[in-house]
Structure formats: structure tokens, C-alpha cells
Design an enzyme around this catalytic site. Structure first.
Site, mmCIF file in Angstrom:
data_model
loop_
_atom_site.group_PDB
_atom_site.id
_atom_site.type_symbol
_atom_site.label_atom_id
_atom_site.label_comp_id
_atom_site.label_asym_id
_atom_site.label_seq_id
_atom_site.Cartn_x
_atom_site.Cartn_y
_atom_site.Cartn_z
ATOM 1 N N ASP B 259 16.839 109.291 -6.713
ATOM 2 C CA ASP B 259 17.331 110.252 -7.699
ATOM 3 C C ASP B 259 17.069 111.708 -7.285
ATOM 4 O O ASP B 259 15.996 112.033 -6.776
ATOM 5 C CB ASP B 259 16.641 109.966 -9.037
ATOM 6 C CG ASP B 259 17.118 110.876 -10.143
ATOM 7 O OD1 ASP B 259 18.318 110.811 -10.478
ATOM 8 O OD2 ASP B 259 16.314 111.669 -10.661
ATOM 9 N N GLU B 296 20.708 110.716 -3.995
ATOM 10 C CA GLU B 296 21.516 111.601 -4.829
ATOM 11 C C GLU B 296 21.125 113.012 -4.436
ATOM 12 O O GLU B 296 19.942 113.365 -4.471
ATOM 13 C CB GLU B 296 21.233 111.401 -6.321
ATOM 14 C CG GLU B 296 22.120 112.313 -7.178
ATOM 15 C CD GLU B 296 21.578 112.601 -8.570
ATOM 16 O OE1 GLU B 296 22.344 113.094 -9.402
ATOM 17 O OE2 GLU B 296 20.397 112.329 -8.837
#
Lengths: 591, 591
Positions: B259, B296
Site C-alpha cells: 500500500d 501502489e
């Protein structure tokens, strides 16, 4: 976009300033022909106006939204200091005589770091010119000026500069700096300029009134970081990159020393340093010049030194703190602060082998693993020293290495430095064993700030034994105390030391094998505190051996095979170099 | 050092916790055989103790300096939620049946992102297993679980997790997650787990009581950054890197989705991501497994994707926001926020050519230049989507693309996604045109925090027209509203959409030329809003042509030379696919 006042030969002057949030921008020209001119908003938050009949020296201020009047963030000269009007400079008016000058390769640099204010009694650029012959005779090939960008008052190390494009008025301003560079080139000396792109000083910084030059998204020891990766950062990046090109172009600087790259925070896809080296390389190519970018970095990250094509940032070189700390801790046995991570002769051997000492192992001082592999980088990518303004000046009392050890050790340090394969850098005065301190000094005009600096300085050293008697940074005596004493180079041990540095510089200059790390073989003898390095020259040059005894006493060590014959080049322990004497003959035979 | 409770087959359990500043550490084992055991300080601030006769499921707490009792930062299970005791997990007790499973190459991944709580009415891992056949029949090859690390309450996207090693209790805990992975492998599906290493959630984060896991030297949107480059950061880095290895090893995860790497701040010589990929690669090699790390990143920095040997960080792939935004802005004509930077058919063409759309040009939204060159990176390094949890859920009302456009456009989007050379990722429900929203929901227990989240959510959308009626994140209805409706896939247009996705997946699976960007040729017709791409298969495969009409009306376009004959594979406008009809025959001839 090049910010600032661009005076042309026809007397017209183009004023360019970045103020993305301003509703109105005006330039007010002062003097006999006082005028206020409305500027036009062009692209990306820049404003411009061309004025006619402008003379060099004309003072001006920018008026933001019809209210605040501020000096130019890209002022080339602040004749009356940081709080007053900027002045137009005519760069074309200076007559350069260095058309035949060619910069050296970094491998041929022997750098001499100096502070303009303390190097001479006068503390000016002109006074440095008087010392040019002395410097050339010393054997150095480059002088490095601590920052000369305009700072508040007359006394400052230079890292509180607030006009990155302006030349300190008390040093002599733009023309005198050009004269200095021209004279240096005439004497065969390159000039390195120390520039600060990671912060601006605390007094006289008006950049915030113009635009988002700073960001609170990153934290530096000196407050808000420069905005290099947030909204509007393109123009901030340009402001600093154009600054680098400005010094190279208008002042004929041969190299820039980039201050504290570890305090430059940039999450952009192209790191600021990467963009900077790219733009400077492009300039150098188009100008057919050789220029060098040397970073100060406490990151031990060889990525900074790798070519951009290999995923690096493309710096030509960086300062190697590890080398300094290895020598210093070994010689002084000091263990406070970062010195706790050094002190073994093997550390120095590692520095010789790798460049960095910390290449990923645990650092007690940092309490984490530190650094990465640098052994693939050539020796000329590391600028090394045994003293510099920080390592001397950031001690409580600003003591130099010779004050902490003795004459014999200082000679040994001279050899470690000058005979290393790296780019050696001397700190002014060390060549003759100057004992005067180099202390921290400022001359702010804001009394609150002065008190804050005093307090900060005391707190910085509160954990040290010597915290008593921290010199007052604001006192003029602190500055005066830090000046060189020019009678010394002619006297006794000082004279001997100077001769030794000259001898080492000569060895370095005349024996190319010295700076060739590829043929180097370093051995450390832990028990004896001895470091030996060995270099193979080519067939004509032969082999070279250098033995460094870091213990405080005489030792016997077997260096070569039976029947081998070696010629002594220099032995610092000899009477001739003021030493206790040596058994070593001119010719040494293994037996 | 692997933190947590390591239960062995002989009933002994080794407790390891990092608490560098603690003077005393104890572990309190709860239950029938309640005990308090003193721990031993070992190296680098770790404490350990081996306890005997420990059963799986035993609850325990750490007692710091004889006072505060806290759950384990590396707890593998929090059966009673974030504020209660941790439980010992016996990982050896699970019987895996996936010995013959081999992970796919990334080029063969078709990812299906799902939220465990919303994917099924039950909201559990077990319920997902019931849908395994459905997913396999859809033609995807990997499911991606939004974060399952223990978060406060029962409803959360997962990015408020505070126990990175613990499996959410309300989803079913450790064993049920293993059952899910085992079942996926049995169905030929890989499993990607979303892990969060850039911050911890605001409720139930007790890590600060143990050590300096966080630093105020960097600023993230979610408060203090994770300490990856300050003192004691080695152990914090290890905590997260071991976490990655833990999911791969104990849960047989095939890939991790990392993330928000743009919120990972690290000035170390070896960047955290670089160290992570290195350690994971080493694990994969020793375990003879193929695992993928997918980042990400909103940085558009291809350095993340380059091999470490080329100065990169060595990620296997990254999410490509540019691809999503290009499709979304083109289809919806939305211009707010970051969509202002997209919307032209040429942007999408650039995405197909380069990977990133922003490769260094100026972004109006970011107000600076953005990105660097990515065209050298292979297509399988970019995971693309036309919807994901963020792009749907971070809208005021959580609308899906089909709610903003129409059925025909949604089919076009399906084609753009599934036939792109990149790794396609679907967001649960899009395969059958689910119209229910995916909204932002939490279930905090701290009322102040609940109010802060509500307020923050409203403020986030205060500049949008739709700011009225922001759903209450804490309300259970917001969560319920975001669940899939499993009766739909069998009905009308939903069923057609599902068939179309299956068809596209089949094309992708059976025609290797589709995913070979090296033979790709992309043309955009600006006026017509048409994008054409052309791929050359090898001699047996022939040539493929894909025509995408982003205008809202029928258009004629000349695609091939006279006399050429092409066979139609699929035309989404046909009646068979619920479209208005098409003139295209099975065989098309140029004329």
C-alpha cells in the site's frame, strides 16, 4: 526561466521574478531616475518587465500587490545588506583574462578550503588574491570558497545566506569575486564555490513573500525544507538549478560544492540532484567546459555518485566524512558523538579500500545500519580531509587537529591526506600547522535571533564536558580569533610543516601511481596500529610503499623480502622534518 | 529476528518482542495455567523467553516495566479485537493441500480485487470459498484481498489495521484465511494480499508503547511516518520485512500488494523497498517459489520497477493510476481533482505505449512536472484497472463506473481493461455490472475518533458539488450498502456483462499476442475519439486489431487495405452482447 535583473548592452534591463500568487507585481527603480514599472504576468507564475536606460548599480525593489517592497530573491548584489534594495549588475562589464584556462580533472585536484573572512586580516576577495602565489607554491590546484552568497551582517560561515545569487557585500561584491577567480586561473588554480540549496538562513529570507519556496512536508534541522516535490516546485527547482549555472557561467567557477544533500528532500520521480547534474552536464557540453559537482552528503549512498545511466544521480564526487572520522578518531582517541563509530586502524584501511567505511554495517552512533557499497567508485569521486570547517568549527572551541594531538601526529595526518588515492582537501592554515581555532560566528542584527543562536550553540554542546565557555557566536572576538596568522608559515615547526605539505603535493603530482586505486593493496596491522599501502606503478614507475605508524612510539616492521632494495622518498620522523630521527637510510634493503 | 509467539511441536513457545527502552519485560500467559514470565534482554533491544506447555489459542499480554499490559505488536491473532489479549497460533496445525500449486507469471495474472466483508453477505473468508468456482469460471487467475490485518471493530476497508501480523477476527482469523488460500490454489487461483507498511491505523495502535516505530521527521497524510531511517530503524524495517515473509510463508500468499509506497519515507542508503524486494527474492529462491511484489505508488517513478542491478528497487509491478484516470476521464468527462489531467484519447494511447501517461510533463493537478520514463518496462509490470476500491470508494457516494456512464460504456471499459497488454485487475462486481456503491466505512469504538472520521470525510468532499449527503462512515448501513448482490449475475444485462468478461478473459488466455507489447502499435484518432491498436502475433497467430470507439455514437472508420480479410472475434455493440447492433460481419473485407 532565469530570474533576476538582466542588463543588456543597450541599457535595457529585463526584470524577471516568480510570484505565482501575486495579483500585481511592480519593480521600483531607485535613484535619480526613480520609476515604478508594472510587470506582466507571463507563464507559470513568472512576472517580467523590460526597463530602458538602466545603469549598472541601479538599486531596485519589487512591490508585491501594491504593498510590500522586497529585494529580489535572485538579486545579484545587495550592496547595503540583506534588508535593503537589490542592485543591477552588469556582468558583461568585467574583462576576463582567463581565455586559456582549462579546468583540471578531479583526479588532479588538491583542494584548499578557505573562509574569505578569516583567511586574511582584511577578510576580502582582494586580499585572497595577494595570497595566490603562496597557494600556488604550496602545490594545491584548487581553492574552495566557503559560501559567499549574501548573508546578514559581516561575519558568518556563509550557511545563513539568504540571497543565493548575490555576492556578499562585505567581501567585495560581484566584481571582486570575478577578479579573484580570474587571478586564480592566472595562477593555475581552479575555484570551487560552496553553494547551499537545502535551506536559507533565518534572517533576511524574504522568499516566502514571493511564493511557495518552502514546504512543511519535510523537516530539516534548519526549519522548513525547500519545496522540491510539492505544488509549484518546478519553479523552485529552477531557481536553484539556474543558480548553479549562474555561478559557472558568470563567475567562471570550475566546480560547485553542494551543501548538505542529506537535507534535500525530494520524492519526485527525478530527484533534484539528478536534474541538477543533468542540466549542469548539458551546460558544460554546450560551453565546451569541464565543471565538477561535488556533494556534501552524510548518507553514504553511492547512488549519488553513480552515472545517471546506471540509476545514479550523476555527481562527480562527494565529501567523505568516513575518511576524516577514521583519521581523527585514530589519532585523538576521541569517542564522543560520531567518533564512537571509528578509531581502529582497520576503519582507515576500509576507507582506502572502499571509499566509505560504513557500507551497510551497524553504526553505534546512528543506532542503525548505515551506508551502501561504494567500492566500485573511482578514487577521484571522494574528496577527503583531516580537517574542514565543520570538523574543526563544530567543536565547542573550534580546535584544529594539531591542538588535539601534536606535531608528529599532524605530519602523519598530512601524509595520510596528501598521499591517499582520493582528492585531498586542506583546511586553510593546516598546511603550516595553524593552531588558532576556527569557531562558529554570526553577526545577526535581530537581537532575538542572536539570543536563539547563542542558546542553540550552548545546548548543542550541553552533553560535552567542554560545554563551559562556549564562545559567543555574535562576538567580534570569536571571528577575529578564527583568523589565520600569516607570520607563522615562516617560523620554526610551521615552516617545516609547510615544506612537508609541499613535498607531499610534489609526490602526488609527479607519481601518477599514487592516485591509482586499482593497483592499491592496503594492509592494517591492528596490534601495531600500523597501516601499510602498496601501489604498483607501470613498468617505468616501479612500486611504492607507504607505512603509517599511528602508535605513539617507534616500531620495527618487516616490509619487504630479502634482497629487495627500496629507495626512501620521505620519512616524516626524520630530523629534517622536525622529527625525533629515523634509522631509515636513503636505500633500504630487505634482510 | 522474527517477532511474535513461535509455538513448537513440543509445546514450547518462544516469545520475541522488541522494546529497546524497556527496563523490564514480562509475558503474561492467561487462562487455566496463568503465568507471568520474565523475559531476557537479548541483542538490539529484543526480549525473549521460552515458555513450556503452551497450547494453541493461549491468550497472552506483554507487561512493560511491570506496569502497562499490551497485546503483542506481532500478534498473529487478536480473537477479541485490537484492545484485548493476543493469542498463540499453531501454524503447523494447518494441513495444506496445495503441494502441487505453482504460482503464475505476472503476465498471466488477471486479478480480482475484493473486500472480504462486502464480497459476500456473510463477509467471511469461508463465504469467499463458496464463490471460488464462480471466480474460476470468470477466467481470472488471482484474487486480491484488501487488507486483512486486524483492525478495530468489524467494518473497515482494512487500511486502519493495527496488527500487521494478525488476521482479522471477524473475517474468521488465521485458520480460515489459510483455508481460503488453500481453496484458491485448488481452483487454480493465486492469492494477492494487500499489506500496509506506511502507517498504522488510529485506534488500537500500541506499538509506540514498545519502541520508536514512528518518527516525526517525515509527514504523512495519516500522521507520523513509520521510522525507516532514524535511530533504531533497523528493527522497525525488520518488523515489516519479516511481515512480508510471514504472509508468504505461513499463509502461502502468492503476491503482496504494498500500500501507498509514496508515503514511505526513507533517506537510507538502501531504500526500504529495495531491502524488502531483496529479502523476498532471497526467500523465494530458497523456498523455490515464485512470488510477486506489487507496489501502489503515486510517484510515477520507474526506479521502483527497475531491477536492483540497474539502480532500481526491484518491484515486480506497480498499480498504474494513469491508466485508470485516462479511461475514467475519457468516459465520464469528469474534470475535478486529478481527472483534470486526463480525458483525451491520446492519454490512453500514451498509457498503452509507455505505461505511465505522466512521464515528466507538467500536471495541472499537481502543479508541477510529474513522473519519469517508463517505456522500457515490460507490460506485466503494470497492474491496470478501470475501477478499484479507491477510485470507486473515494468518491462521495462511492459510485462505480457503470453508474456514471451506461451499459455500452461499461462494456467498452471491460474491453480496454481486459485486452490491454498490462495485468488487468477487476474490482469485485464489475464483471457483472454491479451498480451498488462501494462506500467508505469504519467501526471504531472511540466516539471522538468516529466524529473526527465523519468530519474528515465531509471536509474531504467540501469542494465537490456532491458534498451533500456524505454517507456516515460509522453507520452499519453504509457497509451493508456496499455489499455485492449475488442475484444479479444471473439477470439480464448483468448476465450479458459477465459473459463478455468471460469472453475477454478467454481471448487473453488463448491469444498470447494480446499481452505482447513489443508488437503493439497504438493509434489514436483525436476527432473521432477512437483508439486503435494492432498487434502482430507470430506466423501461426496472425495479426490482431482492436478498435475502441469512445464517442457516444456510431462511426465509420477505414481499418485495412483493399482485399484484406479479417475475422471478427468480438464486437461489444452487437445484439448478442446487449448492444444496439452492428454492421460488422463474421468476415470483414477491406474495400
Amino acid at each position: 526561466m532565469i530570474p533576476g535583473a538582466d542588463l543588456r548592452s543597450d541599457g535595457s534591463c529585463l526584470f524577471t521574478v516568480w510570484a505565482p500568487f501575486a495579483k500585481q507585481m511592480q519593480v521600483r527603480l531607485l535613484g535619480d531616475d526613480e520609476r515604478v514599472l508594472d510587470m506582466y504576468r507571463i507563464e507559470k507564475g513568472y512576472w517580467q518587465i523590460e526597463a530602458n536606460d538602466v545603469k549598472a548599480g541601479t538599486r531596485y525593489l519589487y512591490r508585491i500587490d501594491g504593498e510590500e517592497e522586497r529585494p529580489d530573491p535572485a538579486s545579484n548584489f545587495q550592496p547595503d545588506g540583506v534588508h535593503e534594495a537589490s542592485a543591477v549588475v552588469d556582468h558583461a562589464a568585467f574583462h576576463w583574462s582567463d581565455q586559456n584556462w582549462r579546468n583540471y580533472d578531479l583526479a588532479d585536484y588538491i583542494v584548499y578550503e578557505l573562509h574569505t573572512g578569516c583567511f586574511t586580516p582584511e577578510g576580502t576577495f582582494e586580499a585572497i588574491i595577494e595570497k595566490m602565489r603562496y597557494l600556488r607554491d604550496l602545490g594545491i590546484t584548487a581553492i574552495e570558497l566557503m559560501p559567499v552568497a549574501q548573508f546578514p551582517g559581516e561575519r558568518n560561515w556563509g550557511y545563513d545566506g539568504v540571497f543565493p545569487y548575490a555576492v556578499q557585500n562585505s567581501y567585495g561584491g560581484p566584481d571582486k569575486l570575478k577578479r579573484l577567480v580570474d587571478a586564480a586561473h592566472d595562477h593555475g588554480l581552479a575555484v570551487v564555490l560552496d553553494v547551499v540549496y537545502n535551506h536559507l538562513g533565518p534572517e533576511g529570507n524574504y522568499l516566502r513573500d514571493f511564493g511557495p519556496y518552502f514546504t512543511d512536508r519535510h523537516v530539516t534541522p534548519w526549519g522548513d525544507a525547500v519545496n522540491l516535490d510539492q505544488a509549484y516546485s518546478d519553479e523552485v527547482r529552477d531557481y536553484f538549478i539556474e543558480n548553479a549555472l549562474y555561478w559557472l557561467h558568470f563567475y567562471h567557477m570550475d566546480a560547485l560544492r553542494l551543501d548538505a544533500l542529506h537535507a534535500i528532500f525530494d520524492m519526485s520521480a527525478t530527484h533534484f540532484v539528478e536534474e541538477l547534474t543533468k542540466r549542469v552536464d548539458r551546460y558544460a557540453e554546450s560551453a565546451d567546459r569541464r565543471v565538477h559537482l561535488i556533494g556534501e552528503s552524510a548518507l553514504n549512498n553511492a547512488r549519488l555518485l553513480r552515472p545517471r545511466s546506471e540509476g545514479g544521480y550523476g555527481l562527480d564526487a562527494q565529501w567523505s566524512d568516513d575518511f576524516h572520522h577514521s583519521v581523527h578518531a585514530l589519532m585523538t582517541e576521541e569517542e564522543f558523538g560520531y567518533y564512537q563509530d571509528y578509531g581502529r586502524v582497520e576503519d582507515l584501511a576500509k576507507a582506502f579500500d572502499e571509499g566509505y567505511v560504513y557500507t551497510g554495517q551497524y553504526s553505534k552512533f546512528r543506532k542503525r545500519k548505515f551506508g551502501n557499497h561504494s567500492g566500485d567508485r573511482p578514487a577521484e569521486q571522494f574528496v577527503v580531509c583531516t580537517q574542514n570547517h565543520d570538523q574543526v568549527g563544530n567543536r565547542v572551541h573550534g580546535e584544529r587537529l594539531i591542538d588535539l594531538t601534536d606535531f608528529e601526529s599532524a605530519k602523519l595526518a598530512a601524509g595520510v591526506l596528501m598521499l591517499s588515492p582520493f582528492v585531498p582537501m586542506l583546511f586553510m592554515g593546516q598546511e603550516y600547522g595553524e593552531e588558532s581555532p576556527f569557531q562558529y560566528f554570526v553577526s545577526h542584527s535581530d537581537e532575538k535571533l542572536v539570543e536563539a543562536v547563542r542558546k542553540g550553540r550552548k545546548e548543542e554542546f550541553s552533553t560535552f564536558k567542554q560545554a563551559q565557555g562556549v564562545p559567543d557566536p555574535q562576538a567580534v572576538e570569536t571571528f577575529e580569533r578564527s583568523k589565520l596568522n600569516w607570520e607563522k608559515p615562516e617560523q620554526g615547526e610551521h615552516k617545516t610543516m609547510l615544506s612537508l605539505y609541499k613535498k607531499f603535493a610534489e609526490i602526488r603530482r609527479t607519481i601518477p601511481a599514487w592516485v591509482d586505486r586499482s593497483t592499491q593493496n592496503v594492509t592494517s596491522m591492528k596490534d601495531k596500529q600500523i597501516l601499510i599501502w602498496h601501489r604498483e606503478g607501470d613498468a617505468c614507475e616501479g612500486r611504492y610503499l607507504c607505512v603509517m605508524n599511528f602508535s605513539k612510539h617507534e616500531q620495527k616492521v618487516r616490509l619487504f623480502e630479502d634482497g629487495e632494495r627500496w629507495r626512501k622518498i620521505v620519512c616524516s620522523g626524520e630530523n629534517a622534518w622536525g622529527g625525533p630521527g629515523s634509522e631509515l637510510g636513503e636505500i633500504c634493503e630487505g634482510r
